[in-house]
Design a protein around this motif. Structure first.
Motif, PDB file in Angstrom:
ATOM      1  N   LEU A 129      -8.706 -10.245  -0.107  1.00 34.01           N
ATOM      2  CA  LEU A 129     -10.012 -10.205   0.667  1.00 34.01           C
ATOM      3  C   LEU A 129     -10.669  -9.018   0.451  1.00 34.01           C
ATOM      4  O   LEU A 129      -9.830  -7.935   0.709  1.00 34.01           O
ATOM      5  N   HIS A 130     -11.871  -9.032  -0.106  1.00 37.96           N
ATOM      6  CA  HIS A 130     -12.605  -7.537  -0.021  1.00 37.96           C
ATOM      7  C   HIS A 130     -13.866  -7.800   0.265  1.00 37.96           C
ATOM      8  O   HIS A 130     -14.548  -8.447  -0.353  1.00 37.96           O
ATOM      9  N   GLU A 131     -13.920  -7.366   1.627  1.00 38.50           N
ATOM     10  CA  GLU A 131     -15.660  -7.201   2.111  1.00 38.50           C
ATOM     11  C   GLU A 131     -15.893  -5.901   2.761  1.00 38.50           C
ATOM     12  O   GLU A 131     -15.751  -5.573   3.932  1.00 38.50           O
ATOM     13  N   PRO A 132     -16.182  -5.038   1.860  1.00 37.39           N
ATOM     14  CA  PRO A 132     -16.522  -3.579   2.251  1.00 37.39           C
ATOM     15  C   PRO A 132     -17.698  -3.526   3.374  1.00 37.39           C
ATOM     16  O   PRO A 132     -17.631  -2.550   4.225  1.00 37.39           O
ATOM     17  N   ALA A 133     -18.646  -4.383   2.973  1.00 45.08           N
ATOM     18  CA  ALA A 133     -19.627  -4.531   4.163  1.00 45.08           C
ATOM     19  C   ALA A 133     -19.446  -4.666   5.412  1.00 45.08           C
ATOM     20  O   ALA A 133     -19.745  -4.082   6.570  1.00 45.08           O
ATOM     21  N   GLU A 134     -18.037  -5.346   5.737  1.00 46.23           N
ATOM     22  CA  GLU A 134     -17.497  -5.663   7.016  1.00 46.23           C
ATOM     23  C   GLU A 134     -16.323  -4.438   7.322  1.00 46.23           C
ATOM     24  O   GLU A 134     -15.654  -4.825   8.220  1.00 46.23           O
ATOM     25  N   ARG A 135     -16.416  -3.589   6.609  1.00 48.48           N
ATOM     26  CA  ARG A 135     -15.180  -2.507   6.519  1.00 48.48           C
ATOM     27  C   ARG A 135     -13.758  -3.028   6.268  1.00 48.48           C
ATOM     28  O   ARG A 135     -12.990  -2.775   7.215  1.00 48.48           O
TER      29      ARG A 135
ATOM     30  N   THR B 278     -10.553  -4.621   3.683  1.00 50.29           N
ATOM     31  CA  THR B 278     -10.094  -4.973   2.427  1.00 50.29           C
ATOM     32  C   THR B 278      -8.655  -5.489   2.701  1.00 50.29           C
ATOM     33  O   THR B 278      -8.073  -4.695   3.466  1.00 50.29           O
ATOM     34  N   ILE B 279      -8.190  -6.266   2.045  1.00 50.89           N
ATOM     35  CA  ILE B 279      -6.796  -6.699   2.341  1.00 50.89           C
ATOM     36  C   ILE B 279      -6.010  -6.914   1.189  1.00 50.89           C
ATOM     37  O   ILE B 279      -6.360  -7.613   0.050  1.00 50.89           O
ATOM     38  N   GLN B 280      -4.986  -5.945   0.857  1.00 52.93           N
ATOM     39  CA  GLN B 280      -4.017  -5.967  -0.118  1.00 52.93           C
ATOM     40  C   GLN B 280      -2.759  -6.564   0.439  1.00 52.93           C
ATOM     41  O   GLN B 280      -2.211  -5.621   1.022  1.00 52.93           O
ATOM     42  N   VAL B 281      -2.270  -7.628   0.077  1.00 52.45           N
ATOM     43  CA  VAL B 281      -1.067  -7.975   0.906  1.00 52.45           C
ATOM     44  C   VAL B 281       0.241  -7.517  -0.153  1.00 52.45           C
ATOM     45  O   VAL B 281       0.364  -6.964  -1.208  1.00 52.45           O
ATOM     46  N   GLY B 282       1.140  -7.261   0.774  1.00 50.09           N
ATOM     47  CA  GLY B 282       2.452  -6.992   0.203  1.00 50.09           C
ATOM     48  C   GLY B 282       3.247  -6.053   1.452  1.00 50.09           C
ATOM     49  O   GLY B 282       2.597  -5.289   1.971  1.00 50.09           O
ATOM     50  N   ASP B 283       4.475  -6.217   1.416  1.00 58.39           N
ATOM     51  CA  ASP B 283       5.268  -5.766   2.510  1.00 58.39           C
ATOM     52  C   ASP B 283       5.839  -4.351   1.935  1.00 58.39           C
ATOM     53  O   ASP B 283       6.878  -4.275   1.261  1.00 58.39           O
ATOM     54  N   ALA B 284       5.032  -3.258   2.046  1.00 59.80           N
ATOM     55  CA  ALA B 284       5.634  -1.773   1.623  1.00 59.80           C
ATOM     56  C   ALA B 284       6.916  -1.313   2.276  1.00 59.80           C
ATOM     57  O   ALA B 284       7.747  -0.682   1.553  1.00 59.80           O
ATOM     58  N   ALA B 285       7.341  -1.859   3.445  1.00 59.03           N
ATOM     59  CA  ALA B 285       8.246  -1.306   4.300  1.00 59.03           C
ATOM     60  C   ALA B 285       9.490  -2.121   3.465  1.00 59.03           C
ATOM     61  O   ALA B 285      10.658  -1.323   3.281  1.00 59.03           O
ATOM     62  N   LEU B 286       9.436  -3.293   3.228  1.00 57.29           N
ATOM     63  CA  LEU B 286      10.572  -4.039   2.596  1.00 57.29           C
ATOM     64  C   LEU B 286      10.513  -3.519   1.334  1.00 57.29           C
ATOM     65  O   LEU B 286      12.070  -3.118   0.635  1.00 57.29           O
ATOM     66  N   LEU B 287       9.634  -2.954   0.300  1.00 58.09           N
ATOM     67  CA  LEU B 287       9.827  -2.485  -0.901  1.00 58.09           C
ATOM     68  C   LEU B 287      10.461  -1.153  -0.674  1.00 58.09           C
ATOM     69  O   LEU B 287      11.478  -0.897  -1.680  1.00 58.09           O
ATOM     70  N   ALA B 288      10.122  -0.413   0.071  1.00 55.51           N
ATOM     71  CA  ALA B 288      10.957   0.991   0.218  1.00 55.51           C
ATOM     72  C   ALA B 288      12.501   0.631   0.604  1.00 55.51           C
ATOM     73  O   ALA B 288      13.226   1.515   0.043  1.00 55.51           O
ATOM     74  N   ALA B 289      12.601  -0.131   1.444  1.00 52.28           N
ATOM     75  CA  ALA B 289      13.944  -0.243   1.888  1.00 52.28           C
ATOM     76  C   ALA B 289      14.831  -1.007   0.615  1.00 52.28           C
ATOM     77  O   ALA B 289      15.942  -0.390   0.606  1.00 52.28           O
ATOM     78  N   GLU B 290      14.259  -1.674   0.092  1.00 51.64           N
ATOM     79  CA  GLU B 290      15.021  -2.392  -1.049  1.00 51.64           C
ATOM     80  C   GLU B 290      15.235  -1.429  -2.309  1.00 51.64           C
ATOM     81  O   GLU B 290      16.285  -1.752  -3.220  1.00 51.64           O
TER      82      GLU B 290
ATOM     83  N   ALA C 278      -6.340 -13.547  10.063  1.00 52.59           N
ATOM     84  CA  ALA C 278      -5.565 -14.096  10.954  1.00 52.59           C
ATOM     85  C   ALA C 278      -4.607 -15.032  10.044  1.00 52.59           C
ATOM     86  O   ALA C 278      -3.266 -15.348  10.225  1.00 52.59           O
ATOM     87  N   GLU C 279      -5.312 -15.851   9.069  1.00 53.32           N
ATOM     88  CA  GLU C 279      -4.517 -16.685   8.149  1.00 53.32           C
ATOM     89  C   GLU C 279      -3.558 -15.825   7.254  1.00 53.32           C
ATOM     90  O   GLU C 279      -2.638 -16.373   7.081  1.00 53.32           O
ATOM     91  N   VAL C 280      -4.183 -14.664   6.896  1.00 61.15           N
ATOM     92  CA  VAL C 280      -3.444 -13.955   5.971  1.00 61.15           C
ATOM     93  C   VAL C 280      -1.786 -13.544   6.542  1.00 61.15           C
ATOM     94  O   VAL C 280      -0.737 -13.553   6.248  1.00 61.15           O
ATOM     95  N   ALA C 281      -1.840 -13.131   8.027  1.00 63.29           N
ATOM     96  CA  ALA C 281      -0.926 -12.716   8.824  1.00 63.29           C
ATOM     97  C   ALA C 281       0.042 -13.894   8.984  1.00 63.29           C
ATOM     98  O   ALA C 281       1.104 -13.505   9.112  1.00 63.29           O
ATOM     99  N   GLU C 282      -0.614 -14.911   8.918  1.00 63.43           N
ATOM    100  CA  GLU C 282       0.646 -16.170   9.102  1.00 63.43           C
ATOM    101  C   GLU C 282       1.222 -16.582   7.591  1.00 63.43           C
ATOM    102  O   GLU C 282       2.068 -17.609   7.607  1.00 63.43           O
ATOM    103  N   SER C 283       0.962 -15.660   6.795  1.00 59.79           N
ATOM    104  CA  SER C 283       1.455 -16.222   5.267  1.00 59.79           C
ATOM    105  C   SER C 283       2.949 -15.422   4.784  1.00 59.79           C
ATOM    106  O   SER C 283       2.828 -14.873   3.873  1.00 59.79           O
TER     107      SER C 283
END
Length: 364
Positions: free
Chosen positions: A108-114, A116-128, A63-68
């Protein structure tokens, strides 16, 4: 997506590593099975604000990542600039690139909790950039019960065609990981423990510098054997592979109270000793170790590895590989595999139940 592989294409891989130093970008020509050649590669350091913004996201909850969004936008635009600059250096128009493999930055990488979060806006990267993008390369593996790391072993295997085996490829980035390749090309992989992250954090906290340049601080210090033995008692080192780590699982805290130099020496020795302690988990000791990642530039760390492993330990440049580009090249290679539905991970590399593809496609 088809499962059979296709024609070779230029892929552009982007890697933002746990050391937080910047963006590695590289061109690789591949059909996802064989590597036909390489183009240019470069590293683009993060501006201080982007680096510190990403550092603040480490370990944050979803949730904190989503607000960043502002940090993620800045980080993505740094990747856009890196793509444009690399293509300019290569004199290659965007239309000649079949796909971008966009790793993003792991916060964040917590495989035991299934999770993993890699941040980055792939849609923006593709568009630009005007180039299709494959992102979220680790998510399917973790969702299926895999560790989600290490993720370059299939690329290492493709690179190692023609080399004597058993061979180990040791990546010393923020976290260490090893790929073991047998004479019949079976692959085992796992995270070995800390690599540069605790040492870099230790040096940064005490001096403001990014790293122990050429191992100068460690060379001037003395290893605290009692602390080293305590660190090696961590139960992680007895766990059978596959297994993986978050950057924050090992920190510089065990060196607290030591001098700058003794702390650097102890943390450097810990990285090498952690690798050596787990050779027994491999089917047979590697006949040769090829080292990639920033750690290979540290002569004190490399000397510690040679002393503890009792086998040839060389930078990957010894066999003609480009160590500073290898992870970026790997994610370009994996992006092409993703387009064809080929596996990105195996039970023996991440512990996933079956060979698993992954990645999400973003069209420009």
């Amino acid at each position: 997506m088809n499962k059979g592989g296709g024609e070779a294409m230029w892929a552009l891989g982007l890697m933002s590593g746990t050391s937080l130093d910047g963006i590695d970008a590289a061109l690789v020509r591949t059909d996802g099975r064989r590597i036909e050649g390489f183009g240019v590669a470069a590293t683009f350091p993060y501006a201080d604000g982007v680096r510190e913004g990403l550092r603040r996201l480490l370990g944050r909850r979803p949730a904190e990542v989503a607000e960043s969004g502002a940090i993620i936008n800045d980080m993505t635009r740094a990747h856009v600039a890196a793509v444009r600059e690399l293509l300019k250096i290569a004199d290659l128009p965007p239309g000649e690139v079949g796909v971008i493999g966009f790793h993003g930055h792991t916060v964040l990488h917590e495989p035991a909790e299934r999770r993993t979060i890699q941040v980055g806006d792939a849609a923006l990267l593709a568009a630009e950039t005007g180039i299709r993008v494959i992102a979220d390369l680790r998510a399917a593996d973790v969702a299926a019960g895999g560790e989600g790391a290490p993720f370059a072993p299939l690329f290492h295997r493709a690179m190692a065609v023609g080399l004597a085996k058993p061979l180990a490829v040791l990546n010393l980035g923020g976290v260490g990981n090893v790929t073991w390749i047998s004479p019949d090309d079976a692959v085992i992989a796992f995270d070995t423990g800390p690599a540069n992250a605790p040492l870099n954090d230790w040096v940064g906290r005490h001096t403001g510098r990014a790293m122990d340049e050429n191992g100068q601080l460690a060379r001037a210090g003395t290893v605290d054997q009692a602390r080293l033995e305590a660190m090696l008692a961590n139960p992680y080192f007895n766990r059978p592979p596959p297994k993986s780590l978050d950057r924050e699982d090992f920190t510089a805290a065990p060196a607290d109270g030591l001098s700058l130099e003794d702390g650097a020496a102890t943390l450097t020795a810990f990285t090498a000793a952690a690798v050596a302690a787990q050779v027994r988990l491999l089917p047979e000791p590697p006949a040769r170790w090829l080292v990639t990642g920033g750690g290979r530039h540290n002569p004190v760390l490399m000397a510690e590895l040679r002393r503890r492993l009792g086998a040839p330990v060389e930078p990957v440049e010894a066999v003609g590989w480009h160590g500073d580009a290898l992870e970026a090249q790997a994610f370009g290679f994996l992006a092409v595999r993703s387009l064809s539905g080929l596996p990105l991970s195996l039970p023996s590399t991440t512990g996933v139940g079956e060979p698993t593809s992954g990645g999400v496609l973003f069209q420009p």
